[in-house]
Scaffold this motif. Structure first.
Motif, PDB file in Angstrom:
ATOM      1  N   PHE A 153       5.184  -2.359   8.558  1.00  0.00           N
ATOM      2  CA  PHE A 153       3.939  -3.112   8.718  1.00  0.00           C
ATOM      3  C   PHE A 153       2.813  -2.161   9.089  1.00  0.00           C
ATOM      4  O   PHE A 153       3.019  -1.171   9.797  1.00  0.00           O
ATOM      5  CB  PHE A 153       4.101  -4.162   9.827  1.00  0.00           C
ATOM      6  N   TYR A 154       1.632  -2.474   8.607  1.00  0.00           N
ATOM      7  CA  TYR A 154       0.417  -1.776   9.022  1.00  0.00           C
ATOM      8  C   TYR A 154      -0.693  -2.807   8.987  1.00  0.00           C
ATOM      9  O   TYR A 154      -0.817  -3.541   8.006  1.00  0.00           O
ATOM     10  CB  TYR A 154       0.116  -0.607   8.073  1.00  0.00           C
ATOM     11  N   PRO A 155      -1.492  -2.922  10.043  1.00  0.00           N
ATOM     12  CA  PRO A 155      -2.460  -4.018  10.121  1.00  0.00           C
ATOM     13  C   PRO A 155      -3.543  -3.990   9.042  1.00  0.00           C
ATOM     14  O   PRO A 155      -4.049  -5.039   8.658  1.00  0.00           O
ATOM     15  CB  PRO A 155      -3.078  -3.870  11.517  1.00  0.00           C
ATOM     16  N   ASP A 156      -3.882  -2.824   8.518  1.00  0.00           N
ATOM     17  CA  ASP A 156      -4.904  -2.729   7.474  1.00  0.00           C
ATOM     18  C   ASP A 156      -4.220  -2.372   6.159  1.00  0.00           C
ATOM     19  O   ASP A 156      -3.868  -1.224   5.923  1.00  0.00           O
ATOM     20  CB  ASP A 156      -5.936  -1.657   7.846  1.00  0.00           C
ATOM     21  N   LEU A 157      -4.026  -3.357   5.316  1.00  0.00           N
ATOM     22  CA  LEU A 157      -3.343  -3.129   4.050  1.00  0.00           C
ATOM     23  C   LEU A 157      -4.273  -2.596   2.964  1.00  0.00           C
ATOM     24  O   LEU A 157      -3.892  -2.507   1.805  1.00  0.00           O
ATOM     25  CB  LEU A 157      -2.662  -4.416   3.571  1.00  0.00           C
ATOM     26  N   ARG A 213       0.869  -1.182   0.000  1.00  0.00           N
ATOM     27  CA  ARG A 213       0.000   0.000   0.000  1.00  0.00           C
ATOM     28  C   ARG A 213       0.900   1.224   0.000  1.00  0.00           C
ATOM     29  O   ARG A 213       1.802   1.340   0.825  1.00  0.00           O
ATOM     30  CB  ARG A 213      -0.926   0.010   1.212  1.00  0.00           C
ATOM     31  N   LEU A 214       0.643   2.106  -0.931  1.00  0.00           N
ATOM     32  CA  LEU A 214       1.486   3.277  -1.107  1.00  0.00           C
ATOM     33  C   LEU A 214       0.711   4.542  -0.784  1.00  0.00           C
ATOM     34  O   LEU A 214      -0.432   4.488  -0.365  1.00  0.00           O
ATOM     35  CB  LEU A 214       2.026   3.312  -2.540  1.00  0.00           C
ATOM     36  N   GLY A 215       1.341   5.684  -1.021  1.00  0.00           N
ATOM     37  CA  GLY A 215       0.731   6.971  -0.734  1.00  0.00           C
ATOM     38  C   GLY A 215      -0.353   7.350  -1.728  1.00  0.00           C
ATOM     39  O   GLY A 215      -0.728   6.571  -2.605  1.00  0.00           O
ATOM     40  N   THR A 216      -0.827   8.565  -1.564  1.00  0.00           N
ATOM     41  CA  THR A 216      -1.882   9.116  -2.415  1.00  0.00           C
ATOM     42  C   THR A 216      -1.291  10.272  -3.221  1.00  0.00           C
ATOM     43  O   THR A 216      -0.169  10.704  -2.958  1.00  0.00           O
ATOM     44  CB  THR A 216      -3.029   9.668  -1.548  1.00  0.00           C
ATOM     45  N   PRO A 217      -2.040  10.812  -4.167  1.00  0.00           N
ATOM     46  CA  PRO A 217      -1.535  12.001  -4.869  1.00  0.00           C
ATOM     47  C   PRO A 217      -1.243  13.164  -3.921  1.00  0.00           C
ATOM     48  O   PRO A 217      -0.333  13.958  -4.173  1.00  0.00           O
ATOM     49  CB  PRO A 217      -2.662  12.345  -5.845  1.00  0.00           C
ATOM     50  N   ASP A 218      -1.975  13.271  -2.814  1.00  0.00           N
ATOM     51  CA  ASP A 218      -1.724  14.328  -1.834  1.00  0.00           C
ATOM     52  C   ASP A 218      -0.506  14.039  -0.958  1.00  0.00           C
ATOM     53  O   ASP A 218       0.143  14.960  -0.471  1.00  0.00           O
ATOM     54  CB  ASP A 218      -2.948  14.549  -0.950  1.00  0.00           C
ATOM     55  N   ASP A 219      -0.213  12.784  -0.707  1.00  0.00           N
ATOM     56  CA  ASP A 219       0.947  12.340   0.077  1.00  0.00           C
ATOM     57  C   ASP A 219       1.604  11.176  -0.666  1.00  0.00           C
ATOM     58  O   ASP A 219       1.490  10.024  -0.261  1.00  0.00           O
ATOM     59  CB  ASP A 219       0.522  11.877   1.475  1.00  0.00           C
ATOM     60  N   PRO A 220       2.308  11.464  -1.770  1.00  0.00           N
ATOM     61  CA  PRO A 220       2.808  10.378  -2.614  1.00  0.00           C
ATOM     62  C   PRO A 220       4.025   9.651  -2.056  1.00  0.00           C
ATOM     63  O   PRO A 220       4.823  10.215  -1.311  1.00  0.00           O
ATOM     64  CB  PRO A 220       3.171  11.093  -3.913  1.00  0.00           C
ATOM     65  N   THR A 221       4.134   8.400  -2.457  1.00  0.00           N
ATOM     66  CA  THR A 221       5.350   7.636  -2.240  1.00  0.00           C
ATOM     67  C   THR A 221       6.363   8.149  -3.264  1.00  0.00           C
ATOM     68  O   THR A 221       5.991   8.454  -4.397  1.00  0.00           O
ATOM     69  CB  THR A 221       5.068   6.137  -2.461  1.00  0.00           C
ATOM     70  N   ASN A 268      17.206  -0.021  10.316  1.00  0.00           N
ATOM     71  CA  ASN A 268      16.170  -1.003  10.631  1.00  0.00           C
ATOM     72  C   ASN A 268      16.026  -1.008  12.143  1.00  0.00           C
ATOM     73  O   ASN A 268      17.025  -1.131  12.852  1.00  0.00           O
ATOM     74  CB  ASN A 268      16.570  -2.411  10.164  1.00  0.00           C
ATOM     75  N   TYR A 269      14.802  -0.876  12.625  1.00  0.00           N
ATOM     76  CA  TYR A 269      14.604  -0.810  14.072  1.00  0.00           C
ATOM     77  C   TYR A 269      13.148  -1.130  14.416  1.00  0.00           C
ATOM     78  O   TYR A 269      12.265  -1.100  13.572  1.00  0.00           O
ATOM     79  CB  TYR A 269      14.958   0.582  14.594  1.00  0.00           C
ATOM     80  N   VAL A 270      12.927  -1.437  15.670  1.00  0.00           N
ATOM     81  CA  VAL A 270      11.578  -1.620  16.214  1.00  0.00           C
ATOM     82  C   VAL A 270      11.328  -0.442  17.141  1.00  0.00           C
ATOM     83  O   VAL A 270      12.162  -0.122  17.990  1.00  0.00           O
ATOM     84  CB  VAL A 270      11.452  -2.957  16.978  1.00  0.00           C
ATOM     85  N   ASP A 271      10.188   0.203  16.954  1.00  0.00           N
ATOM     86  CA  ASP A 271       9.830   1.344  17.808  1.00  0.00           C
ATOM     87  C   ASP A 271       8.519   1.027  18.512  1.00  0.00           C
ATOM     88  O   ASP A 271       7.459   1.094  17.907  1.00  0.00           O
ATOM     89  CB  ASP A 271       9.690   2.614  16.974  1.00  0.00           C
ATOM     90  N   PRO A 272       8.564   0.672  19.803  1.00  0.00           N
ATOM     91  CA  PRO A 272       7.336   0.314  20.527  1.00  0.00           C
ATOM     92  C   PRO A 272       6.339   1.461  20.617  1.00  0.00           C
ATOM     93  O   PRO A 272       5.159   1.238  20.870  1.00  0.00           O
ATOM     94  CB  PRO A 272       7.826  -0.097  21.909  1.00  0.00           C
ATOM     95  N   GLN A 273       6.787   2.692  20.391  1.00  0.00           N
ATOM     96  CA  GLN A 273       5.873   3.836  20.439  1.00  0.00           C
ATOM     97  C   GLN A 273       5.045   3.971  19.166  1.00  0.00           C
ATOM     98  O   GLN A 273       4.080   4.729  19.139  1.00  0.00           O
ATOM     99  CB  GLN A 273       6.650   5.121  20.690  1.00  0.00           C
ATOM    100  N   VAL A 274       5.417   3.244  18.116  1.00  0.00           N
ATOM    101  CA  VAL A 274       4.648   3.246  16.875  1.00  0.00           C
ATOM    102  C   VAL A 274       3.780   1.986  16.903  1.00  0.00           C
ATOM    103  O   VAL A 274       4.138   0.952  16.357  1.00  0.00           O
ATOM    104  CB  VAL A 274       5.566   3.284  15.633  1.00  0.00           C
ATOM    105  N   GLY A 275       2.641   2.107  17.585  1.00  0.00           N
ATOM    106  CA  GLY A 275       1.789   0.955  17.877  1.00  0.00           C
ATOM    107  C   GLY A 275       1.305   0.189  16.665  1.00  0.00           C
ATOM    108  O   GLY A 275       1.189  -1.039  16.702  1.00  0.00           O
ATOM    109  N   TYR A 276       1.018   0.881  15.564  1.00  0.00           N
ATOM    110  CA  TYR A 276       0.455   0.184  14.399  1.00  0.00           C
ATOM    111  C   TYR A 276       1.441  -0.783  13.752  1.00  0.00           C
ATOM    112  O   TYR A 276       1.047  -1.653  13.003  1.00  0.00           O
ATOM    113  CB  TYR A 276      -0.093   1.168  13.363  1.00  0.00           C
ATOM    114  N   THR A 298       3.577  -6.434   4.609  1.00  0.00           N
ATOM    115  CA  THR A 298       3.247  -7.493   5.557  1.00  0.00           C
ATOM    116  C   THR A 298       4.382  -7.692   6.561  1.00  0.00           C
ATOM    117  O   THR A 298       5.510  -7.246   6.351  1.00  0.00           O
ATOM    118  CB  THR A 298       3.007  -8.829   4.832  1.00  0.00           C
ATOM    119  N   ALA A 299       4.069  -8.420   7.620  1.00  0.00           N
ATOM    120  CA  ALA A 299       5.081  -8.743   8.633  1.00  0.00           C
ATOM    121  C   ALA A 299       6.211  -9.562   8.020  1.00  0.00           C
ATOM    122  O   ALA A 299       7.385  -9.353   8.358  1.00  0.00           O
ATOM    123  CB  ALA A 299       4.435  -9.494   9.791  1.00  0.00           C
ATOM    124  N   ALA A 300       5.885 -10.473   7.116  1.00  0.00           N
ATOM    125  CA  ALA A 300       6.926 -11.296   6.481  1.00  0.00           C
ATOM    126  C   ALA A 300       7.910 -10.426   5.701  1.00  0.00           C
ATOM    127  O   ALA A 300       9.127 -10.652   5.747  1.00  0.00           O
ATOM    128  CB  ALA A 300       6.285 -12.339   5.567  1.00  0.00           C
TER     129      ALA A 300
END
Length: 181
Positions: free
Chosen positions: A147-151, A90-98, A109-117, A162-164
Protein backbone atom coordinates in the motif's frame (compact mmCIF):
# COMPACT_ATOMS: atom_id res chain seq x y z
CA UNK A 1 -0.80 -12.37 10.05
CA UNK A 2 2.96 -12.24 9.63
CA UNK A 3 4.77 -14.98 7.75
CA UNK A 4 8.25 -13.80 8.68
CA UNK A 5 10.36 -16.70 10.04
CA UNK A 6 7.77 -19.19 8.80
CA UNK A 7 9.02 -22.15 6.78
CA UNK A 8 8.39 -21.12 3.21
CA UNK A 9 7.65 -22.91 0.01
CA UNK A 10 9.05 -22.06 -3.35
CA UNK A 11 7.17 -22.01 -6.59
CA UNK A 12 7.76 -25.05 -8.75
CA UNK A 13 7.35 -24.23 -12.43
CA UNK A 14 5.81 -26.78 -14.76
CA UNK A 15 6.90 -29.89 -12.87
CA UNK A 16 5.33 -32.60 -10.77
CA UNK A 17 6.62 -34.92 -8.08
CA UNK A 18 8.81 -37.62 -9.60
CA UNK A 19 9.14 -35.89 -12.98
CA UNK A 20 12.55 -35.24 -14.52
CA UNK A 21 14.35 -38.09 -12.75
CA UNK A 22 13.08 -37.09 -9.32
CA UNK A 23 14.17 -33.46 -9.67
CA UNK A 24 12.14 -30.24 -9.45
CA UNK A 25 12.89 -26.80 -10.88
CA UNK A 26 12.40 -24.34 -7.99
CA UNK A 27 12.58 -20.57 -7.76
CA UNK A 28 15.27 -19.30 -5.39
CA UNK A 29 15.35 -16.01 -3.43
CA UNK A 30 18.88 -15.15 -4.45
CA UNK A 31 21.07 -13.84 -7.20
CA UNK A 32 24.81 -13.97 -7.63
CA UNK A 33 25.39 -10.33 -8.68
CA UNK A 34 23.50 -7.06 -8.37
CA UNK A 35 24.11 -3.82 -10.26
CA UNK A 36 25.29 -2.05 -7.11
CA UNK A 37 28.07 -4.54 -6.36
CA UNK A 38 29.67 -4.46 -9.79
CA UNK A 39 27.08 -6.58 -11.52
CA UNK A 40 25.24 -5.56 -14.62
CA UNK A 41 21.75 -4.13 -15.01
CA UNK A 42 20.79 -7.15 -17.10
CA UNK A 43 21.35 -9.45 -14.11
CA UNK A 44 18.33 -11.72 -13.71
CA UNK A 45 15.67 -10.59 -11.31
CA UNK A 46 15.15 -14.14 -10.07
CA UNK A 47 16.98 -17.42 -10.32
CA UNK A 48 16.05 -21.10 -10.49
CA UNK A 49 17.73 -24.30 -9.38
CA UNK A 50 17.18 -28.03 -9.71
CA UNK A 51 16.51 -29.78 -6.41
CA UNK A 52 15.65 -33.33 -5.36
CA UNK A 53 11.88 -33.80 -5.24
CA UNK A 54 12.32 -36.01 -2.15
CA UNK A 55 13.49 -32.94 -0.20
CA UNK A 56 10.16 -31.14 -0.66
CA UNK A 57 6.56 -31.56 0.35
CA UNK A 58 4.48 -30.45 -2.61
CA UNK A 59 1.13 -28.75 -2.23
CA UNK A 60 -1.08 -27.49 -5.01
CA UNK A 61 -1.86 -23.80 -5.28
CA UNK A 62 -4.92 -22.72 -7.20
CA UNK A 63 -4.06 -19.04 -7.84
CA UNK A 64 -1.22 -16.85 -9.01
CA UNK A 65 -0.46 -13.14 -8.98
CA UNK A 66 0.11 -11.41 -12.31
CA UNK A 67 1.68 -7.97 -12.64
CA UNK A 68 1.42 -6.52 -16.15
CA UNK A 69 3.91 -3.71 -16.74
CA UNK A 70 2.33 -2.71 -20.06
CA UNK A 71 -1.10 -2.06 -18.52
CA UNK A 72 0.07 -1.20 -14.98
CA UNK A 73 -2.27 -3.78 -13.46
CA UNK A 74 -2.09 -6.44 -10.79
CA UNK A 75 -4.46 -9.41 -10.65
CA UNK A 76 -5.04 -12.54 -8.62
CA UNK A 77 -5.95 -15.21 -11.15
CA UNK A 78 -7.31 -18.72 -10.58
CA UNK A 79 -5.76 -21.71 -12.32
CA UNK A 80 -8.72 -21.85 -14.74
CA UNK A 81 -8.01 -18.25 -15.81
CA UNK A 82 -10.83 -16.52 -13.94
CA UNK A 83 -9.81 -13.28 -12.27
CA UNK A 84 -10.48 -13.11 -8.54
CA UNK A 85 -9.56 -9.43 -8.27
CA UNK A 86 -7.68 -6.91 -10.37
CA UNK A 87 -6.75 -3.25 -10.17
CA UNK A 88 -4.51 -0.55 -11.57
CA UNK A 89 -1.15 -0.36 -9.81
CA UNK A 90 1.69 2.16 -9.68
CA UNK A 91 4.94 0.70 -10.88
CA UNK A 92 8.57 1.77 -11.17
CA UNK A 93 10.25 4.09 -13.63
CA UNK A 94 12.85 3.42 -16.32
CA UNK A 95 15.48 4.42 -13.73
CA UNK A 96 13.99 2.10 -11.06
CA UNK A 97 11.91 -0.43 -13.02
CA UNK A 98 9.49 -3.01 -11.77
CA UNK A 99 10.73 -6.48 -12.82
CA UNK A 100 9.50 -7.70 -16.21
CA UNK A 101 9.54 -11.11 -17.86
CA UNK A 102 10.11 -12.69 -14.45
CA UNK A 103 8.49 -15.58 -12.62
CA UNK A 104 8.95 -15.74 -8.86
CA UNK A 105 6.88 -16.45 -5.76
CA UNK A 106 5.36 -14.91 -2.64
CA UNK A 107 8.18 -14.98 -0.10
CA UNK A 108 6.48 -13.34 2.92
CA UNK A 109 3.47 -11.36 4.09
CA UNK A 110 3.91 -9.07 7.08
CA UNK A 111 3.07 -5.72 8.64
CA UNK A 112 6.02 -3.47 9.43
CA UNK A 113 5.08 -0.52 11.69
CA UNK A 114 8.41 1.12 10.83
CA UNK A 115 7.30 1.51 7.20
CA UNK A 116 4.88 4.35 7.89
CA UNK A 117 3.59 4.85 4.35
CA UNK A 118 1.99 1.38 4.39
CA UNK A 119 -0.25 2.63 7.23
CA UNK A 120 -0.39 -0.79 8.89
CA UNK A 121 -1.41 -2.69 5.75
CA UNK A 122 0.37 -5.95 4.90
CA UNK A 123 3.46 -5.98 2.70
CA UNK A 124 3.77 -8.91 0.29
CA UNK A 125 7.42 -9.61 -0.42
CA UNK A 126 8.32 -11.31 -3.69
CA UNK A 127 11.46 -13.22 -4.59
CA UNK A 128 12.20 -10.78 -7.45
CA UNK A 129 15.19 -8.46 -7.10
CA UNK A 130 15.54 -4.93 -8.43
CA UNK A 131 17.60 -4.75 -11.61
CA UNK A 132 19.04 -1.37 -10.57
CA UNK A 133 19.33 -1.29 -6.76
CA UNK A 134 21.67 -3.50 -4.77
CA UNK A 135 19.82 -2.68 -1.56
CA UNK A 136 17.00 -0.58 -0.16
CA UNK A 137 16.58 0.58 3.43
CA UNK A 138 19.43 -1.65 4.57
CA UNK A 139 17.88 -4.78 3.08
CA UNK A 140 18.12 -6.66 -0.21
CA UNK A 141 16.23 -4.79 -2.92
CA UNK A 142 13.45 -7.34 -3.27
CA UNK A 143 10.30 -6.18 -5.03
CA UNK A 144 7.34 -5.73 -2.70
CA UNK A 145 3.62 -5.38 -3.34
CA UNK A 146 2.44 -2.76 -0.83
CA UNK A 147 0.00 0.00 0.00
CA UNK A 148 1.02 3.59 -0.61
CA UNK A 149 -1.34 6.48 0.16
CA UNK A 150 -0.60 8.37 -3.08
CA UNK A 151 -1.25 6.08 -6.02
CA UNK A 152 -0.36 8.81 -8.53
CA UNK A 153 3.43 8.66 -8.19
CA UNK A 154 5.92 6.04 -9.25
CA UNK A 155 7.87 3.65 -7.04
CA UNK A 156 11.46 2.40 -6.84
CA UNK A 157 10.30 -0.74 -8.64
CA UNK A 158 7.78 -1.96 -6.09
CA UNK A 159 4.10 -2.38 -6.95
CA UNK A 160 1.94 0.22 -5.17
CA UNK A 161 -1.59 -1.03 -4.59
CA UNK A 162 -4.76 -0.31 -2.62
CA UNK A 163 -5.47 -1.51 0.90
CA UNK A 164 -8.07 -3.95 -0.46
CA UNK A 165 -5.47 -5.59 -2.72
CA UNK A 166 -2.93 -5.84 0.12
CA UNK A 167 -5.55 -7.67 2.18
CA UNK A 168 -6.34 -10.05 -0.72
CA UNK A 169 -2.64 -10.79 -1.29
CA UNK A 170 -2.03 -11.41 2.42
CA UNK A 171 -4.57 -14.26 2.28
CA UNK A 172 -2.55 -16.12 -0.37
CA UNK A 173 -0.21 -18.87 0.81
CA UNK A 174 3.53 -18.37 0.86
CA UNK A 175 4.92 -19.88 -2.34
CA UNK A 176 2.10 -18.53 -4.52
CA UNK A 177 3.54 -18.00 -8.01
CA UNK A 178 3.98 -14.41 -9.17
CA UNK A 179 4.50 -13.46 -12.80
CA UNK A 180 5.79 -10.06 -13.90
CA UNK A 181 5.19 -9.43 -17.61
Amino acid sequence: MSTINTPTATAVWGRSAGADGGMLLVSTPSRNRTPGDGGVAEAPSSTFAWARAADFTLAGIDREVRIDNATSTIAIVHRDGTVETSETARLGTPDDPTPADTKTYMEANYVDPQVGYTQGHPISLTGAHSSKLSGYGGNAALTALHFYPDLTGSSHGCVRITAAMTDALAKLPIGTPIEFS
